[in-house]
Design a protein around this motif. Structure first.
Motif, PDB file in Angstrom:
ATOM      1  N   LEU A 388       0.869  -0.980   0.054  1.00 41.88           N
ATOM      2  CA  LEU A 388       0.140   0.045   0.505  1.00 41.88           C
ATOM      3  C   LEU A 388       0.949   1.629  -0.281  1.00 41.88           C
ATOM      4  N   TYR A 389       1.919   1.052  -0.282  1.00 40.97           N
ATOM      5  CA  TYR A 389       2.994   1.749  -0.066  1.00 40.97           C
ATOM      6  C   TYR A 389       2.724   2.937   1.009  1.00 40.97           C
ATOM      7  N   LEU A 390       3.333   2.023   1.935  1.00 42.89           N
ATOM      8  CA  LEU A 390       3.799   2.474   3.274  1.00 42.89           C
ATOM      9  C   LEU A 390       5.400   1.654   3.563  1.00 42.89           C
ATOM     10  N   GLU A 391       5.944   1.137   2.819  1.00 42.39           N
ATOM     11  CA  GLU A 391       7.335   0.436   2.782  1.00 42.39           C
ATOM     12  C   GLU A 391       8.095   1.411   3.906  1.00 42.39           C
ATOM     13  N   LYS A 392       8.209   2.505   3.654  1.00 44.46           N
ATOM     14  CA  LYS A 392       8.683   3.188   4.813  1.00 44.46           C
ATOM     15  C   LYS A 392       8.082   3.413   6.485  1.00 44.46           C
ATOM     16  N   GLY A 481      -4.163   8.800  -7.089  1.00 46.24           N
ATOM     17  CA  GLY A 481      -3.305   7.859  -7.949  1.00 46.24           C
ATOM     18  C   GLY A 481      -3.110   6.640  -7.533  1.00 46.24           C
ATOM     19  N   ARG A 482      -1.349   6.114  -7.446  1.00 49.32           N
ATOM     20  CA  ARG A 482      -1.496   4.829  -7.224  1.00 49.32           C
ATOM     21  C   ARG A 482      -1.243   3.650  -6.111  1.00 49.32           C
ATOM     22  N   VAL A 483      -1.434   4.972  -5.112  1.00 49.35           N
ATOM     23  CA  VAL A 483      -2.150   4.737  -3.670  1.00 49.35           C
ATOM     24  C   VAL A 483      -4.024   4.339  -3.864  1.00 49.35           C
ATOM     25  N   ALA A 484      -4.366   4.537  -4.361  1.00 46.08           N
ATOM     26  CA  ALA A 484      -6.323   4.069  -5.074  1.00 46.08           C
ATOM     27  C   ALA A 484      -5.852   3.407  -5.534  1.00 46.08           C
ATOM     28  N   GLN A 485      -5.006   3.251  -6.650  1.00 46.01           N
ATOM     29  CA  GLN A 485      -4.907   0.980  -7.036  1.00 46.01           C
ATOM     30  C   GLN A 485      -4.284   0.607  -6.226  1.00 46.01           C
ATOM     31  N   ALA A 486      -3.667   0.431  -5.487  1.00 43.15           N
ATOM     32  CA  ALA A 486      -3.374  -0.220  -4.743  1.00 43.15           C
ATOM     33  C   ALA A 486      -4.316  -0.574  -3.208  1.00 43.15           C
ATOM     34  N   GLN A 508     -10.472   3.292  -9.760  1.00 38.97           N
ATOM     35  CA  GLN A 508     -10.110   1.749  -9.424  1.00 38.97           C
ATOM     36  C   GLN A 508     -10.759   0.707  -8.749  1.00 38.97           C
ATOM     37  N   VAL A 509     -11.157   1.173  -7.846  1.00 35.60           N
ATOM     38  CA  VAL A 509     -12.309   0.579  -6.763  1.00 35.60           C
ATOM     39  C   VAL A 509     -13.578  -0.552  -7.455  1.00 35.60           C
ATOM     40  N   ALA A 510     -13.863   1.040  -8.827  1.00 27.86           N
ATOM     41  CA  ALA A 510     -15.176   0.353  -9.276  1.00 27.86           C
ATOM     42  C   ALA A 510     -14.399  -0.638 -10.632  1.00 27.86           C
ATOM     43  N   ALA A 511     -13.451  -0.206 -11.290  1.00 33.49           N
ATOM     44  CA  ALA A 511     -13.194  -1.304 -12.497  1.00 33.49           C
ATOM     45  C   ALA A 511     -12.628  -2.844 -11.404  1.00 33.49           C
ATOM     46  N   MET A 512     -12.162  -2.507 -10.603  1.00 40.03           N
ATOM     47  CA  MET A 512     -12.245  -3.726  -9.947  1.00 40.03           C
ATOM     48  C   MET A 512     -13.410  -4.807  -9.704  1.00 40.03           C
ATOM     49  N   ALA A 513     -14.196  -4.267  -9.274  1.00 37.71           N
ATOM     50  CA  ALA A 513     -15.583  -5.417  -9.293  1.00 37.71           C
ATOM     51  C   ALA A 513     -16.246  -6.225  -9.760  1.00 37.71           C
ATOM     52  N   ASP A 514     -16.060  -7.485  -9.602  1.00 40.05           N
ATOM     53  CA  ASP A 514     -17.443  -8.315  -9.705  1.00 40.05           C
ATOM     54  C   ASP A 514     -18.543  -7.796 -10.059  1.00 40.05           C
ATOM     55  N   THR A 515     -18.670  -7.196  -9.421  1.00 45.31           N
ATOM     56  CA  THR A 515     -20.319  -7.028  -9.954  1.00 45.31           C
ATOM     57  C   THR A 515     -20.077  -5.550  -9.095  1.00 45.31           C
ATOM     58  N   HIS A 516     -20.740  -5.009 -10.216  1.00 44.97           N
ATOM     59  CA  HIS A 516     -20.861  -3.861 -10.432  1.00 44.97           C
ATOM     60  C   HIS A 516     -21.917  -3.367 -10.531  1.00 44.97           C
ATOM     61  N   GLU A 563     -10.107   1.093 -20.660  1.00 51.12           N
ATOM     62  CA  GLU A 563      -7.989   0.156 -20.065  1.00 51.12           C
ATOM     63  C   GLU A 563      -8.211  -0.406 -18.716  1.00 51.12           C
ATOM     64  N   LEU A 564      -8.297   0.920 -17.711  1.00 52.30           N
ATOM     65  CA  LEU A 564      -8.319  -0.131 -16.535  1.00 52.30           C
ATOM     66  C   LEU A 564      -9.197  -0.779 -16.227  1.00 52.30           C
ATOM     67  N   LEU A 565     -10.605  -1.042 -16.719  1.00 52.73           N
ATOM     68  CA  LEU A 565     -11.094  -2.197 -16.453  1.00 52.73           C
ATOM     69  C   LEU A 565     -10.160  -3.427 -16.836  1.00 52.73           C
ATOM     70  N   ASN A 566      -9.548  -3.133 -17.764  1.00 54.40           N
ATOM     71  CA  ASN A 566      -7.925  -4.836 -18.641  1.00 54.40           C
ATOM     72  C   ASN A 566      -7.096  -4.381 -17.639  1.00 54.40           C
ATOM     73  N   LEU A 567      -6.952  -3.623 -17.050  1.00 52.56           N
ATOM     74  CA  LEU A 567      -5.851  -3.631 -16.001  1.00 52.56           C
ATOM     75  C   LEU A 567      -6.590  -4.506 -14.807  1.00 52.56           C
ATOM     76  N   ALA A 568      -7.574  -4.218 -14.440  1.00 51.96           N
ATOM     77  CA  ALA A 568      -8.293  -4.810 -13.064  1.00 51.96           C
ATOM     78  C   ALA A 568      -8.738  -6.021 -13.534  1.00 51.96           C
ATOM     79  N   GLU A 569      -9.078  -6.526 -14.685  1.00 51.25           N
ATOM     80  CA  GLU A 569      -8.890  -8.146 -14.971  1.00 51.25           C
ATOM     81  C   GLU A 569      -7.315  -8.825 -15.223  1.00 51.25           C
ATOM     82  N   SER A 570      -7.026  -8.558 -15.447  1.00 52.15           N
ATOM     83  CA  SER A 570      -5.093  -8.723 -15.388  1.00 52.15           C
ATOM     84  C   SER A 570      -4.778  -8.851 -14.095  1.00 52.15           C
TER      85      SER A 570
END
Length: 575
Positions: A388-392, A481-486, A508-516, A563-570
């Motif tokens: 989640l980009y809190l590596e430090k 941004g990237r935190v939202a994707q994480a 980013q969260v919506a794209a990850m949904a199995d059901t929207h 594109e965002l949905l394709n990335l989420a599916e991947s």
């Protein structure tokens, strides 16, 4: 998992029926469309406090119903046994809640009326709701021990049961010692009361089951005429010329004349003969019983007076004579304790010392398990925070013995404060910037950091809890941004082990949904209604694109959505 949710006349919702599936379901829509109202309805379904304000204007009641499917080893089956609710082997559980326009709340589980407290017990074993408010619960240090114990639930189960047993005994002995030693005046008053009770019960000279025997005797005397008439009529019908016994005798001799011709006739003749002699014996007993019957009004009065006295004692000391006699024994034992206070105090001191020693051993055992679990939890959280980009960030769990007063039990020469959960004080510590000292979580983390820490913990705890459904209500607010994707990826990972229902404004969260599911608010004829619609593939692309752009759809925004949905599916196929 929660498979069906039906909401009627709730806030601005006229009627909504959602069929929910496994995996990740995301609810999106404009601000004010009613997304959080759906979560509010689920919270009510799981025992949250209700209000007449939830009832839709003009309606008589708001109704929420949820259908859950659980597996055979789920804790809800134990809840069913505990509260007398039938749960079939198919694992279907229906929670129902209605609130009338007058503010009355009605709760049911599988059709059985239950209290709000019982509904809450079922609800918390089925659904885990996390809102922005719930995220703030991480800021409460008093909740940290619960979270650590959840992580080490299996290892702590037996030790905590043993500790609880000893702790209850410890509290009971301490309370009794305090009662005997504290106030001489109160003890003298207590002794006077106990002696009065004992004298009253001793003078009553109660006998076990006396009330039952007297009630039976009273009923016989009160119904003397009816009993005598019934016995006499029976006797007259059986005994005398051309009465029952004569006819039975005639039948017996007639059947006996056929006995030599057939084994079956012989058996029937013997049966009839036996019956004849049994009835004959009965007539003799009826005669004897009638001769012994005697109506005694004075005895009836004595019984009534005695039963009145017993009932008076029941109102004061117990529901039955047996309970009253048990109370008398307890009174006598307490009188003996008070009269021999010094010796009893010495005995209690010895018992308290023994129990305290055992209690401290159990508490130390729990402490050791928590310390080991804390180390494991720290390593697990660091792995999740890195994603989640809190590596430090450096996370730690402090497990310290709670300092007691001078009168508290001592462990290795140090006073410790014992509570129902042991003597541990658990605090989550963190530093998010290198070089900064460790500080309590509630003193250092920002809102965005808290969301990520909560998700990290939820990802870990979802593997340790038997919750069927996890609900996130805008826990991703304030990130991008990237935190939202994480965060989107982390929420999806949680849905691998539990059904997840998530309200989000992040594409980013919506794209990850199995059901929207899209939540819409419509205004027609000065009437506001909220509707829910499951989106198909093309509609999902449009909704995600709209969430990205925040404006009218264009070819470019639609391409971005796809594109965002394709990335989420991947990503989903790689998990």
């Amino acid at each position: 998992m929660l498979t069906e949710l039906t909401i009627r006349d709730f806030a601005i919702i006229d009627y909504v029926s959602l069929t929910l599936k496994d995996g990740l379901t995301v609810l999106t829509g404009e601000t004010g469309a009613g997304k959080s109202i759906i979560i509010d309805s689920i919270q009510l379904l799981t025992g949250a406090r209700g209000s007449v304000e939830f009832v839709k204007h003009g309606a008589k009641r708001a109704e929420i119903e949820g259908l859950f499917n659980v597996e055979g080893n789920h804790s809800v089956f134990e809840k069913g046994k505990e509260f007398g609710v039938d749960i079939e082997d198919d694992g279907m559980v229906v929670l129902q809640r209605s609130i009338t326009h007058q503010g009355k709340s009605i709760c049911r589980v599988n059709g059985k009326l239950v209290t709000l407290g019982i509904l809450k017990e079922f609800g918390k074993s089925l659904i885990d709701i996390h809102s922005q408010h719930e995220t703030q619960s991480l800021m409460d240090p008093d909740r940290h021990i619960e979270l650590l114990d959840t992580y080490a639930e299996q290892e702590l189960k037996q030790p905590k049961q043993e500790y609880t047993k000893q702790y209850e005994k410890y509290k009971s002995l301490k309370k009794r010692y305090k009662e005997l030693s504290d106030n001489e005046q109160e003890m003298a008053q207590r002794l006077d009361l106990l002696q009065f009770q004992w004298s009253e019960l001793d003078e009553a000279e109660l006998q076990p089951k006396e009330d039952e025997e007297l009630t039976e005797e009273r009923d016989k005397l009160s119904n003397f005429e009816k009993i005598y008439s019934g016995l006499n009529d029976t006797y007259e019908a059986l005994y005398g010329e051309q009465k029952g016994m004569d006819w039975l005798s005639h039948a017996m001799m007639s059947l006996d004349s056929t006995a030599d011709y057939d084994e079956n006739y012989k058996r029937m003749s013997e049966e009839l003969s036996n019956a004849y002699y049994m009835v004959e014996e009965l007539t003799f007993r009826l005669s004897t019983e009638m001769e012994g019957l005697e109506f005694d009004p004075e005895r009836l009065n004595e019984i009534e007076e005695r039963l009145d006295e017993i009932n008076r004692l029941k109102r004061k000391y117990g529901q039955s004579v047996e309970e009253i006699l048990e109370h008398k024994d307890k009174v006598e034992a307490e009188i003996n304790e008070i009269n021999n206070k010094d010796s009893f105090l010495s005995k209690l001191e010895a018992e308290i010392e023994d129990v305290t020693e055992d209690l401290l051993l159990e508490a130390q055992h729990i402490h050791d398990i928590r310390a080991d679990a804390a180390e494991q939890l720290v390593n697990a959280v660091h792995g999740e925070l890195k994603d989640l980009y809190l590596e430090k960030a450096v996370f730690d769990v402090s497990v310290e013995k709670r300092k007691g007063s001078k009168d508290s039990p001592a462990l290795n020469g140090r006073q410790v404060s014992l509570t129902s959960s042991g003597f541990d004080e658990v605090r989550f510590m963190i530093t998010t910037n290198p070089g900064e000292p460790m500080k309590p979580l509630h003193k250092i983390a920002s809102g965005g950091e808290m969301s990520r820490i909560m998700l990290a913990l939820k990802q870990i705890f979802s593997r340790h809890q038997g919750i069927t459904s996890v609900i996130f209500d805008e826990v991703d607010t304030g990130v991008s941004g990237r935190v939202a994707q994480a965060i989107a990826e982390k929420i999806f990972k949680i849905s691998v082990n539990s059904q997840v229902l998530c309200i989000s404004h992040l594409p980013q969260v919506a794209a990850m949904a199995d059901t929207h599911v899209q939540i819409q608010k419509n205004v027609s004829d000065n009437k506001t209604e909220t509707n829910a619609k499951e989106l198909d593939k093309n509609e999902k692309i449009e909704e995600v694109a709209r969430m990205i752009s925040g404006s009218e759809l264009t070819k470019t925004t639609l391409q971005n959505g796809q594109e965002l949905l394709n990335l989420a599916e991947s990503f989903k196929t790689s998990v």
